[in-house]
Design an enzyme around this catalytic site. Structure first.
Site, PDB file in Angstrom:
ATOM      1  N   LYS A  22       4.464  71.820  48.567  1.00 21.40           N
ATOM      2  CA  LYS A  22       3.168  72.464  47.616  1.00 21.40           C
ATOM      3  C   LYS A  22       4.429  72.115  46.365  1.00 21.40           C
ATOM      4  O   LYS A  22       3.296  71.791  46.120  1.00 21.40           O
ATOM      5  CB  LYS A  22       2.783  73.219  48.055  1.00 21.40           C
ATOM      6  N   ASN A  23       4.869  73.126  46.038  1.00 23.75           N
ATOM      7  CA  ASN A  23       5.678  73.610  45.256  1.00 23.75           C
ATOM      8  C   ASN A  23       7.148  72.208  44.558  1.00 23.75           C
ATOM      9  O   ASN A  23       7.328  72.681  43.645  1.00 23.75           O
ATOM     10  CB  ASN A  23       6.577  74.760  44.977  1.00 23.75           C
ATOM     11  N   CYS A 119      -2.864  86.483  36.830  1.00 20.75           N
ATOM     12  CA  CYS A 119      -3.825  85.480  38.272  1.00 20.75           C
ATOM     13  C   CYS A 119      -3.157  86.918  38.674  1.00 20.75           C
ATOM     14  O   CYS A 119      -2.777  88.063  38.980  1.00 20.75           O
ATOM     15  CB  CYS A 119      -2.839  84.262  38.798  1.00 20.75           C
ATOM     16  N   ARG A 124       1.915  87.027  34.525  1.00 25.05           N
ATOM     17  CA  ARG A 124       2.849  85.790  34.193  1.00 25.05           C
ATOM     18  C   ARG A 124       2.436  83.964  33.181  1.00 25.05           C
ATOM     19  O   ARG A 124       1.981  84.070  33.366  1.00 25.05           O
ATOM     20  CB  ARG A 124       2.090  84.247  35.742  1.00 25.05           C
ATOM     21  N   ASP A 127       5.704  82.149  28.360  1.00 26.90           N
ATOM     22  CA  ASP A 127       6.915  82.225  27.094  1.00 26.90           C
ATOM     23  C   ASP A 127       8.244  81.243  27.041  1.00 26.90           C
ATOM     24  O   ASP A 127       8.871  81.037  26.594  1.00 26.90           O
ATOM     25  CB  ASP A 127       7.229  83.522  26.525  1.00 26.90           C
ATOM     26  N   LEU A 128       8.445  81.111  28.048  1.00 25.96           N
ATOM     27  CA  LEU A 128      10.212  80.042  28.768  1.00 25.96           C
ATOM     28  C   LEU A 128       9.576  79.098  28.334  1.00 25.96           C
ATOM     29  O   LEU A 128      10.892  78.409  27.799  1.00 25.96           O
ATOM     30  CB  LEU A 128      11.100  81.129  29.765  1.00 25.96           C
ATOM     31  N   ASP A 307       7.918  84.066  47.687  1.00 27.82           N
ATOM     32  CA  ASP A 307       6.382  83.831  48.371  1.00 27.82           C
ATOM     33  C   ASP A 307       6.566  84.099  49.904  1.00 27.82           C
ATOM     34  O   ASP A 307       5.793  83.578  51.016  1.00 27.82           O
ATOM     35  CB  ASP A 307       6.288  82.327  48.354  1.00 27.82           C
ATOM     36  N   ARG A 399      -4.888  76.683  49.052  1.00 24.25           N
ATOM     37  CA  ARG A 399      -4.606  76.003  48.671  1.00 24.25           C
ATOM     38  C   ARG A 399      -2.820  76.065  48.670  1.00 24.25           C
ATOM     39  O   ARG A 399      -2.599  74.785  48.323  1.00 24.25           O
ATOM     40  CB  ARG A 399      -4.047  77.326  47.143  1.00 24.25           C
TER      41      ARG A 399
END
Ligand code: UD1
Length: 433
Positions: A22-23, A119, A124, A127-128, A307, A399
């Protein structure tokens, strides 16, 4: 509304195959927007709700998208002018959709995306990501909940990330591929998904070096083209099956699991007494369900993945002796434990650390998933609980896992997906008789 019901007590036996990551697939689908000519063909695409949302985002932006579900293949053509704005309705469905920012800014000099909110697992911020775009010469403004970036031409520069954020590394890398000159990004994320994205970008014509190390160097090119790619296997899905077997006991061959992507998990489980045999593109797990205590701290890759923190805590709950889990990546990622209290799990939370005095004999209960990995953790807990556990809020599970219950059922678990109305008419345990 659907629920998953799990009756505890069965060991797991057999083989299970892991889907594409997924990622990895989400940023790769965003990267298809960089191709000003040609067709992108992405293979080994997992059938996950997050992937359908990313498909919707690409289509909204005017890319031509076709998902062949039977072949697990997505074709994207993004030639010509595309839209450069993504509305709140889409970003709010999936925060990972912010990775379209880098490609759109790089190719069209403009992007406007709704700010993703917080979330369940923390605030989360992005800014970076924004600092990186600014360093490349973009002007970034924030108004009415939208972040907008503009630049006639991005220009390569040296960027240092304060934290090796996965999303920021991906977004900045995708912005820099079409920048003028050389960009060096230091203290980047080293996850395998970053390497997969870099490999794909290079096949599209980019010049990215160093992915998988602390420093990525990108030499900008004038244009990129479509190409094909096969997504790497999902190391978190693989880890979930490895953990399910370790906890429930049994012998399972997890196919398409790359050992080198799951080294911290494998070494921790060996410490706990689980036998793990490395095979070609597969991992064989043997466990009698009796686990020894161990301590874990989540870290950016190659450390223990955040995760897998929630699923791993089930192994710690079941282990004999004192274990500690420290979560250093996200600030609010112990929500699954509050649900597990209802299953009689014994532990103490002190800030970002939780201590277990095991083993706890888990009792079945009705529990709610609070995020994707919490959902997997509760299902693993159900595999060893006394009685029939009911897990609700499956939209989180879907998801990131395609039919997790079918895969576990094929391994011998007593597990089913049931309509919530059906469940009101008779007790959960009746569904297995
Ligand atoms: C990605 C993964 C997610 C995984 C996480 C960490 C995807 C789609 N999701 O999420 O599954 O849990 O990596 O391995 O790939 N941070 C900032 N500022 C920023 C960006 C991040 O402070 O601009 C902080 C976050 O609040 C968090 C930490 O950095 O505490 C890690 O976040 P990051 O690595 O960016 O995670 P994601 O890319 O969102």
């Amino acid at each position: 509304m659907e629920n998953i019901i799990v009756r505890g007590g069965k060991t797991l036996q057999g083989e299970v195959k892991v889907d594409g990551a997924k990622n990895a697939v989400l940023p790769i689908l965003a990267a298809t927007l960089l191709a000003s000519e040609g067709k992108n063909l992405i293979n080994n695409v997992p059938l996950l709700s997050d992937v359908y949302i990313m498909k919707e985002v690409l289509a909204y932006l005017d890319a031509e998208v076709h998902f062949d579900e039977a072949k697990q293949q997505i074709e994207v053509v993004s030639e010509g002018q595309l839209r450069t704005e993504t509305p709140f309705e889409l970003v709010s469905k999936m925060r990972a959709s912010v990775v379209v920012m880098g490609p759109l800014l790089a190719r069209f000099g403009h992007v406007k995306v709704a700010m993703p909110g917080g979330c369940a697992i923390g605030s989360r911020p992005i800014d970076l990501h924004i600092k990186g775009f600014e360093a490349l010469g973009a002007e970034v403004t924030m108004t009415n909940g939208y972040v907008e970036a503009r630049a006639d031409q991005l220009v390569g520069t040296d960027i240092y990330l304060d934290f090796p954020s996965v999303g920021a590394t991906e977004n900045i890398m995708m912005a820099a591929v079409l920048a003028e000159g050389v960009t060096t990004i230091e203290n980047v994320a080293k996850e395998p998904e970053i390497v997969d994205l870099a490999n794909y970008l290079n096949r599209m014509g980019a010049q990215v070096q160093g992915a998988g190390t602390d420093t990525i160097k990108i030499t900008g090119v004038d244009a990129m083209h479509g190409t094909d790619h096969c997504v790497i296997p999902d190391r978190i899905e693989a880890g979930t099956f490895i953990l399910a077997t370790a906890v429930a006991g049994g012998e399972v061959l997890v196919k398409d699991a790359l050992v080198e992507h799951n080294l911290p998990l494998i070494s921790k489980l060996r410490e706990m007494g689980v036998e793990i045999v490395e095979e070609m593109d597969a991992v064989l797990v043997k466990s009698d369900g009796h686990l020894k205590a161990t301590n874990v701290k989540t870290l950016p890759y190659p450390g223990f993945p955040t995760d897998l923190q929630a699923p791993f805590t089930i192994a710690q709950i079941r282990a004999e002796g004192s274990s500690v889990m420290e979560e250093t990546v996200f600030e609010n990622r112990f929500m699954h434990l509050e649900e597990l209290r209802r299953m009689d799990a014994q532990f103490k939370i002190h800030g970002d650390t939780v201590s277990f005095e095991g083993p706890s004999q888990l009792q079945a209960a009705s529990v709610q998933a609070t995020d994707l990995r919490a959902a997997a953790a509760l299902i693993i807990a159900g595999l060893v609980a006394e009685g029939t556990t009911v897990v609700s809020q499956l939209q989180y599970l879907d998801r990131g896992y395609h039919h997790l219950e079918d895969k576990l059922q094929a391994l011998g678990a007593d597990i089913k997906r049931i309509d919530a109305d059906e469940l009101q008419s008779r007790p959960a345990s009746d569904f297995f008789d």
